[in-house]
Design a protein around this motif. Structure first.
Motif, mmCIF file in Angstrom:
data_model
loop_
_atom_site.group_PDB
_atom_site.id
_atom_site.type_symbol
_atom_site.label_atom_id
_atom_site.label_comp_id
_atom_site.label_asym_id
_atom_site.label_seq_id
_atom_site.Cartn_x
_atom_site.Cartn_y
_atom_site.Cartn_z
ATOM 1 N N LYS A 1 -23.039 18.963 31.663
ATOM 2 C CA LYS A 1 -23.075 20.274 32.305
ATOM 3 C C LYS A 1 -22.763 21.412 31.336
ATOM 4 C CE LYS A 1 -21.748 18.537 36.888
ATOM 5 N NZ LYS A 1 -20.662 18.503 37.908
ATOM 6 N N SER A 2 -22.365 21.090 30.117
ATOM 7 C CA SER A 2 -21.882 22.102 29.183
ATOM 8 C C SER A 2 -22.983 22.912 28.515
ATOM 9 C CB SER A 2 -21.034 21.441 28.094
ATOM 10 O OG SER A 2 -21.854 20.648 27.230
ATOM 11 N N GLY A 3 -24.198 22.378 28.488
ATOM 12 C CA GLY A 3 -25.273 23.044 27.754
ATOM 13 C C GLY A 3 -25.128 22.917 26.250
ATOM 14 N N ALA A 4 -24.339 21.928 25.808
ATOM 15 C CA ALA A 4 -24.078 21.757 24.376
ATOM 16 C C ALA A 4 -25.336 21.323 23.631
ATOM 17 C CB ALA A 4 -22.964 20.738 24.162
ATOM 18 N N GLU A 5 -25.385 21.693 22.349
ATOM 19 C CA GLU A 5 -26.478 21.296 21.471
ATOM 20 C C GLU A 5 -26.059 20.190 20.511
ATOM 21 O OE1 GLU A 5 -28.317 25.155 19.931
ATOM 22 O OE2 GLU A 5 -26.623 25.812 21.145
ATOM 23 N N LEU A 6 -24.753 19.899 20.480
ATOM 24 C CA LEU A 6 -24.216 18.860 19.600
ATOM 25 C C LEU A 6 -22.903 18.366 20.171
ATOM 26 C CD1 LEU A 6 -24.280 17.339 16.793
ATOM 27 C CD2 LEU A 6 -22.921 19.244 15.910
ATOM 28 N N LEU A 7 -22.651 17.057 20.021
ATOM 29 C CA LEU A 7 -21.405 16.451 20.493
ATOM 30 C C LEU A 7 -20.637 15.876 19.313
ATOM 31 C CD1 LEU A 7 -19.565 15.361 22.807
ATOM 32 C CD2 LEU A 7 -21.046 13.337 22.865
ATOM 33 N N LEU A 8 -19.360 16.278 19.169
ATOM 34 C CA LEU A 8 -18.451 15.640 18.225
ATOM 35 C C LEU A 8 -17.564 14.715 19.039
ATOM 36 C CD1 LEU A 8 -17.341 18.483 15.763
ATOM 37 C CD2 LEU A 8 -19.322 16.967 15.641
ATOM 38 N N LEU A 9 -17.646 13.412 18.766
ATOM 39 C CA LEU A 9 -17.067 12.405 19.652
ATOM 40 C C LEU A 9 -16.097 11.493 18.915
ATOM 41 C CD1 LEU A 9 -17.119 10.877 22.416
ATOM 42 C CD2 LEU A 9 -19.151 9.662 21.564
ATOM 43 N N ASP A 10 -14.853 11.460 19.406
ATOM 44 C CA ASP A 10 -13.864 10.515 18.887
ATOM 45 C C ASP A 10 -14.098 9.159 19.546
ATOM 46 O OD1 ASP A 10 -11.738 9.477 17.519
ATOM 47 O OD2 ASP A 10 -10.195 10.580 18.615
ATOM 48 N N ILE A 11 -13.571 8.094 18.948
ATOM 49 C CA ILE A 11 -13.706 6.753 19.535
ATOM 50 C C ILE A 11 -12.495 6.401 20.373
ATOM 51 C CG2 ILE A 11 -13.885 4.278 19.058
ATOM 52 C CD1 ILE A 11 -15.528 4.939 16.598
ATOM 53 N N ASN A 12 -11.287 6.597 19.829
ATOM 54 C CA ASN A 12 -10.061 6.237 20.546
ATOM 55 C C ASN A 12 -9.720 7.314 21.569
ATOM 56 O OD1 ASN A 12 -9.724 3.902 18.954
ATOM 57 N ND2 ASN A 12 -8.709 5.084 17.355
ATOM 58 N N LEU A 13 -10.061 7.048 22.821
ATOM 59 C CA LEU A 13 -9.879 8.016 23.893
ATOM 60 C C LEU A 13 -9.256 7.355 25.112
ATOM 61 C CD1 LEU A 13 -13.448 9.632 23.752
ATOM 62 C CD2 LEU A 13 -11.343 10.677 22.873
ATOM 63 N N PRO A 14 -8.568 8.123 25.955
ATOM 64 C CA PRO A 14 -8.071 7.560 27.214
ATOM 65 C C PRO A 14 -9.224 7.313 28.198
ATOM 66 C CG PRO A 14 -7.587 9.912 27.065
ATOM 67 C CD PRO A 14 -8.146 9.518 25.743
ATOM 68 N N VAL A 15 -9.018 6.413 29.113
ATOM 69 C CA VAL A 15 -9.963 6.055 30.191
ATOM 70 C C VAL A 15 -11.178 5.314 29.628
ATOM 71 C CG1 VAL A 15 -11.225 6.785 32.255
ATOM 72 C CG2 VAL A 15 -9.235 8.121 31.458
ATOM 73 N N PHE A 16 -12.110 6.019 29.001
ATOM 74 C CA PHE A 16 -13.302 5.408 28.404
ATOM 75 C C PHE A 16 -13.325 5.737 26.915
ATOM 76 C CE2 PHE A 16 -14.611 6.563 32.779
ATOM 77 C CZ PHE A 16 -14.815 5.278 33.281
ATOM 78 N N ASP A 17 -13.591 4.737 26.078
ATOM 79 C CA ASP A 17 -13.626 5.033 24.645
ATOM 80 C C ASP A 17 -14.954 5.699 24.259
ATOM 81 O OD1 ASP A 17 -15.562 3.028 24.410
ATOM 82 O OD2 ASP A 17 -14.194 1.560 23.539
ATOM 83 N N GLY A 18 -15.016 6.142 23.011
ATOM 84 C CA GLY A 18 -16.200 6.851 22.540
ATOM 85 C C GLY A 18 -17.462 6.015 22.575
ATOM 86 N N TYR A 19 -17.314 4.715 22.385
ATOM 87 C CA TYR A 19 -18.486 3.838 22.445
ATOM 88 C C TYR A 19 -19.115 3.889 23.835
ATOM 89 C CZ TYR A 19 -16.847 1.712 18.066
ATOM 90 O OH TYR A 19 -16.444 1.500 16.767
ATOM 91 N N HIS A 20 -18.269 3.832 24.857
ATOM 92 C CA HIS A 20 -18.759 3.872 26.240
ATOM 93 C C HIS A 20 -19.476 5.195 26.506
ATOM 94 C CE1 HIS A 20 -18.759 3.276 30.638
ATOM 95 N NE2 HIS A 20 -18.450 4.552 30.692
ATOM 96 N N ILE A 21 -18.855 6.307 26.100
ATOM 97 C CA ILE A 21 -19.456 7.621 26.330
ATOM 98 C C ILE A 21 -20.793 7.740 25.597
ATOM 99 C CG2 ILE A 21 -19.183 10.097 25.896
ATOM 100 C CD1 ILE A 21 -16.171 9.690 26.342
ATOM 101 N N CYS A 22 -20.830 7.271 24.356
ATOM 102 C CA CYS A 22 -22.066 7.317 23.565
ATOM 103 C C CYS A 22 -23.164 6.501 24.236
ATOM 104 C CB CYS A 22 -21.784 6.796 22.160
ATOM 105 S SG CYS A 22 -23.174 6.945 21.002
ATOM 106 N N ARG A 23 -22.816 5.290 24.673
ATOM 107 C CA ARG A 23 -23.788 4.405 25.314
ATOM 108 C C ARG A 23 -24.352 5.030 26.591
ATOM 109 N NH1 ARG A 23 -20.568 0.716 26.381
ATOM 110 N NH2 ARG A 23 -20.812 -0.541 24.482
ATOM 111 N N GLU A 24 -23.461 5.560 27.447
ATOM 112 C CA GLU A 24 -23.892 6.121 28.721
ATOM 113 C C GLU A 24 -24.668 7.421 28.531
ATOM 114 O OE1 GLU A 24 -23.530 4.533 31.738
ATOM 115 O OE2 GLU A 24 -22.969 2.965 30.279
ATOM 116 N N LEU A 25 -24.271 8.218 27.550
ATOM 117 C CA LEU A 25 -24.972 9.472 27.296
ATOM 118 C C LEU A 25 -26.398 9.213 26.822
ATOM 119 C CD1 LEU A 25 -24.706 12.576 27.198
ATOM 120 C CD2 LEU A 25 -23.954 12.354 24.834
ATOM 121 N N ARG A 26 -26.573 8.183 25.987
ATOM 122 C CA ARG A 26 -27.898 7.873 25.465
ATOM 123 C C ARG A 26 -28.867 7.397 26.554
ATOM 124 N NH1 ARG A 26 -28.000 10.970 22.579
ATOM 125 N NH2 ARG A 26 -27.759 11.000 20.319
#
Length: 221
Positions: free
Chosen positions: A43-68
């Motif tokens: 919803k952000s309208g972002a043109e680029l994502l800077l993504l950490d891996i070690n995160l609470p709830v869902f790690d960066g791998y999960h977010i990357c996978r689902e976003l793709r």
């Protein structure tokens, strides 16, 4: 200049990154809601994502996978995990680049510019940005940080023309001629109505004083 979404759970690092990127003209946004982070990114309208891996709830791998699964938004993994396995997994999941902490700020900026150039300069520009305002030509959405407004076809063409000629005054005749090319009947009154509606929409998302009227000469941003 690009709109960049930061997924980083350390407030200090997030603040430092925001300061750095905004110093170089980028617009930064982020969220503390790690449960619904994917929705916030989309919803952000972002043109680029800077993504950490070690995160609470869902790690960066999960977010990357689902976003793709739903978006081709460019992703740079920025993490303290520096093994070859982490880098390989990030690339396999669809990340565009991988950089480890602590990073050299100039190298990070260079990587960001490289990814943005690959993602957007090799195809027709779909997003125009100027002074913190981003205009997505594909969706007719104008954005100011995390606030957005949807524009009509005429409002989109007017704002696009003004943004791509920023700093220059465009006469009413120039704007009407451009709108006429879109097969819309545009007279002087129609242009005034569209300008007023566009200015109101911009103000509703916090963009005040952006569309400037030069009395007797035209408009500029």
């Amino acid at each position: 200049m690009a709109r960049i979404f930061l997924v980083e759970d350390d407030p200090k690092i997030r603040e430092e990154l925001t300061t750095l990127l905004e110093k170089y003209g980028h617009i930064c946004c982020s969220s503390d809601d790690f449960t619904n982070m994917l929705d916030a990114i989309l919803k952000s309208g972002a043109e680029l994502l800077l993504l950490d891996i070690n995160l609470p709830v869902f790690d960066g791998y999960h977010i990357c996978r689902e976003l793709r699964k739903v978006s081709d938004l460019p992703i740079i993994i920025v993490t303290s995990r520096d093994s070859d396995v982490d880098e390989l997994m990030s690339m396999n999941l669809g990340a565009d680049d991988f950089i480890t902490k602590p990073y050299n700020t100039q190298i990070l900026l260079a990587r960001i510019n490289s990814v943005l150039n690959r993602a957007y300069n090799n195809r027709s520009a779909k997003v125009v940005s100027h002074n913190g305002v981003s205009l997505d030509l594909a969706t007719s959405i104008v954005s100011n940080r995390e606030r957005q407004a949807e524009l009509t076809k005429n409002e989109l063409r007017i704002l696009h023309l003004l943004m791509t000629n920023s700093g220059s005054i465009l006469s009413r005749d120039e704007l009407m001629n451009d709108l006429w090319q879109s097969d819309e009947f545009v007279d002087d009154n129609t242009l005034t109505v569209n300008i007023n509606r566009l200015r109101k929409k911009l103000e509703e998302i916090g963009i005040t004083g952006y569309l400037i009227t030069k009395r007797g000469r035209g408009y500029m941003v």
